[in-house]
Design an enzyme around this catalytic site. Structure first.
Site, PDB file in Angstrom:
ATOM      1  N   GLY A 122       0.827  -1.207   0.000  1.00 14.92           N
ATOM      2  CA  GLY A 122       0.000   0.000   0.000  1.00 14.92           C
ATOM      3  C   GLY A 122       0.856   1.250   0.000  1.00 14.92           C
ATOM      4  N   TYR A 138     -14.903  -4.166   7.939  1.00 15.50           N
ATOM      5  CA  TYR A 138     -13.560  -3.602   8.163  1.00 15.50           C
ATOM      6  C   TYR A 138     -13.082  -3.938   9.585  1.00 15.50           C
ATOM      7  CZ  TYR A 138     -10.012   0.181   8.386  1.00 15.50           C
ATOM      8  OH  TYR A 138      -8.851   0.915   8.528  1.00 15.50           O
ATOM      9  N   ALA A 156     -13.949  -6.418  11.495  1.00 18.72           N
ATOM     10  CA  ALA A 156     -13.618  -7.849  11.601  1.00 18.72           C
ATOM     11  C   ALA A 156     -12.255  -8.130  10.972  1.00 18.72           C
ATOM     12  CB  ALA A 156     -14.709  -8.683  10.926  1.00 18.72           C
ATOM     13  N   SER A 215      -6.210  -1.052  12.951  1.00 16.57           N
ATOM     14  CA  SER A 215      -6.962   0.193  13.138  1.00 16.57           C
ATOM     15  C   SER A 215      -7.567   0.169  14.536  1.00 16.57           C
ATOM     16  CB  SER A 215      -8.090   0.267  12.103  1.00 16.57           C
ATOM     17  OG  SER A 215      -9.006   1.291  12.462  1.00 16.57           O
TER      18      SER A 215
HETATM   19  P1  NAP Z   1      -5.361   4.806   1.269  1.00 13.20           P
HETATM   20  O1  NAP Z   1      -4.872   6.209   1.152  1.00 13.20           O
HETATM   21  O2  NAP Z   1      -6.693   4.454   0.713  1.00 13.20           O
HETATM   22  O3  NAP Z   1      -4.242   3.837   0.649  1.00 13.20           O
HETATM   23  C1  NAP Z   1      -4.460   2.451   0.591  1.00 13.20           C
HETATM   24  C2  NAP Z   1      -3.255   1.792  -0.034  1.00 13.20           C
HETATM   25  O4  NAP Z   1      -3.510   0.371  -0.144  1.00 13.20           O
HETATM   26  C3  NAP Z   1      -2.962   2.311  -1.436  1.00 13.20           C
HETATM   27  O5  NAP Z   1      -1.579   2.383  -1.640  1.00 13.20           O
HETATM   28  C4  NAP Z   1      -3.579   1.231  -2.318  1.00 13.20           C
HETATM   29  O6  NAP Z   1      -2.912   1.209  -3.553  1.00 13.20           O
HETATM   30  C5  NAP Z   1      -3.290  -0.030  -1.501  1.00 13.20           C
HETATM   31  N1  NAP Z   1      -4.167  -1.141  -1.834  1.00 13.20           N
HETATM   32  C6  NAP Z   1      -5.513  -1.220  -1.705  1.00 13.20           C
HETATM   33  N2  NAP Z   1      -5.966  -2.401  -2.133  1.00 13.20           N
HETATM   34  C7  NAP Z   1      -4.872  -3.111  -2.558  1.00 13.20           C
HETATM   35  C8  NAP Z   1      -4.685  -4.391  -3.125  1.00 13.20           C
HETATM   36  N3  NAP Z   1      -5.733  -5.221  -3.340  1.00 13.20           N
HETATM   37  N4  NAP Z   1      -3.438  -4.778  -3.448  1.00 13.20           N
HETATM   38  C9  NAP Z   1      -2.376  -3.952  -3.255  1.00 13.20           C
HETATM   39  N5  NAP Z   1      -2.486  -2.727  -2.709  1.00 13.20           N
HETATM   40  C10 NAP Z   1      -3.728  -2.306  -2.380  1.00 13.20           C
HETATM   41  O7  NAP Z   1      -5.417   4.350   2.791  1.00 13.20           O
HETATM   42  P2  NAP Z   1      -4.566   4.831   4.069  1.00 13.20           P
HETATM   43  O8  NAP Z   1      -5.431   5.756   4.828  1.00 13.20           O
HETATM   44  O9  NAP Z   1      -3.200   5.231   3.685  1.00 13.20           O
HETATM   45  O10 NAP Z   1      -4.548   3.456   4.884  1.00 13.20           O
HETATM   46  C11 NAP Z   1      -3.415   2.630   4.985  1.00 13.20           C
HETATM   47  C12 NAP Z   1      -3.681   1.571   6.043  1.00 13.20           C
HETATM   48  O11 NAP Z   1      -3.947   2.206   7.289  1.00 13.20           O
HETATM   49  C13 NAP Z   1      -4.902   0.701   5.748  1.00 13.20           C
HETATM   50  O12 NAP Z   1      -4.661  -0.622   6.152  1.00 13.20           O
HETATM   51  C14 NAP Z   1      -5.977   1.313   6.615  1.00 13.20           C
HETATM   52  O13 NAP Z   1      -6.988   0.388   6.941  1.00 13.20           O
HETATM   53  C15 NAP Z   1      -5.166   1.739   7.810  1.00 13.20           C
HETATM   54  N6  NAP Z   1      -5.795   2.777   8.608  1.00 13.20           N
HETATM   55  C16 NAP Z   1      -6.054   4.017   8.084  1.00 13.20           C
HETATM   56  C17 NAP Z   1      -6.656   4.983   8.896  1.00 13.20           C
HETATM   57  C18 NAP Z   1      -6.955   6.356   8.398  1.00 13.20           C
HETATM   58  O14 NAP Z   1      -7.576   7.117   9.147  1.00 13.20           O
HETATM   59  N7  NAP Z   1      -6.550   6.744   7.199  1.00 13.20           N
HETATM   60  C19 NAP Z   1      -6.987   4.669  10.206  1.00 13.20           C
HETATM   61  C20 NAP Z   1      -6.724   3.414  10.709  1.00 13.20           C
HETATM   62  C21 NAP Z   1      -6.116   2.463   9.898  1.00 13.20           C
HETATM   63  P3  NAP Z   1      -3.596   0.850  -4.971  1.00 13.20           P
HETATM   64  O15 NAP Z   1      -4.949   1.453  -4.984  1.00 13.20           O
HETATM   65  O16 NAP Z   1      -2.632   1.454  -5.924  1.00 13.20           O
HETATM   66  O17 NAP Z   1      -3.597  -0.639  -5.037  1.00 13.20           O
END
Ligand code: NAP
Length: 243
Positions: free
Chosen positions: A10, A151, A153, A138
């Site tokens: 990601g 999510y 789960a 998360s």
């Molecule tokens: P984001 O901006 O939506 O980025 C998600 C990343 O995951 C992107 O690089 C996307 O790249 C990649 N991705 C998604 N599906 C994929 C797949 N099937 N195969 C390979 N790569 C994939 O999200 P973020 O906010 O940075 O979140 C990153 C992590 O932190 C996640 O696990 C999220 O659940 C966790 N998190 C985020 C928050 C928040 O508030 N933002 C809070 C708690 C936890 P592509 O689309 O190019 O594949």
């Protein structure tokens, strides 16, 4: 000299990109994974310098893709010191209206993807008798949330996987920890209605949303020698939100 190779999933945007930037600056070789090849390639070119940074596009919910990527990392770097399972998706909706497909999607990417990469790097880390696995879960995996049963789960599953891997691989010098962010400003959160964002902000004692680098710093710590006696833990990075 490189501190070792780390796979970051990601990495094309958001928290994963911040982690990649932090780890490149810290002196790790990097293997960047996501589906958007162009974005990954651009970041790899930018970060290539004192250490090597590879773009390895693929879908983490596909076991074949994950095996291919880890083979490429092995060929290029010889060993894998760290794995940061960060890629994740949401499919929000109330339970009573949630389709089986929307239930499944976060489990396929968040939980299966984390398992697939862990499974693929484990033989390499066990052989090296060292390794660091950091899983981005998360706070929702700890508290649950209305509209995010799928999510929640998947993220709770990641915490249980993290603890099990810590118990299974500890004897081989491999640590396994999770980081649980609260509200971090990224593409995942930018579209939430203003009212929801204001409501969330009112629940954060530090009175700001987190940034990618708030999570990246904690990941860097978990990969460092200072964290060598920490395993099976979930570090909450939420500005005090869940207390
Ligand atoms: P984001 O901006 O939506 O980025 C998600 C990343 O995951 C992107 O690089 C996307 O790249 C990649 N991705 C998604 N599906 C994929 C797949 N099937 N195969 C390979 N790569 C994939 O999200 P973020 O906010 O940075 O979140 C990153 C992590 O932190 C996640 O696990 C999220 O659940 C966790 N998190 C985020 C928050 C928040 O508030 N933002 C809070 C708690 C936890 P592509 O689309 O190019 O594949």
């Amino acid at each position: 000299m490189s501190k070792g190779a780390v796979i970051v999933t990601g990495a094309s945007r958001g928290i994963g990109e911040a982690i990649a930037r932090e780890l490149a600056a810290e002196g790790y070789d990097l293997a960047l994974v996501a589906r958007s090849a162009d974005k990954l390639e651009a970041l790899a070119v930018e970060l290539n310098g004192a250490t090597t940074c590879l773009a390895l596009p693929g879908d983490i919910s596909d076991w074949g893709d994950v095996q291919r990527i880890v083979e490429e990392v092995k060929t290029k770097f010889g060993a894998v010191y760290g794995l940061v399972n960060n890629a994740g998706v949401t499919r929000d909706g109330l339970l009573m209206r949630m389709s089986p497909e929307n239930w499944q999607a976060p489990l396929d990417v968040n939980l299966n993807g984390t398992f697939y990469f862990t499974r693929a790097v484990t033989p390499l880390m066990m052989r090296a008798r060292e390794g660091r696995i950091v899983n981005i879960t998360s706070v929702i995996g700890l508290t649950g949330n209305a509209g995010q049963a799928n999510y929640a789960a998947s993220k709770a599953g990641i915490i249980a996987l993290t603890k099990s891997v810590a118990k299974e691989l500890g004897g081989r010098g491999v640590t396994s920890n999770a980081v649980a962010p609260g509200f971090i400003s990224t593409d995942m959160t930018v579209d939430l209605p203003e009212k929801v964002q204001a409501e969330m902000l009112s629940q954060i004692p530090l009175k700001r949303f987190g940034e990618g680098k708030d999570v990246a710093g904690v990941v860097k710590f978990l990969l460092s020698p200072e964290a060598s006696y920490i395993t099976g833990q979930t570090l909450v990075v939420d500005g005090g939100m869940i207390g």
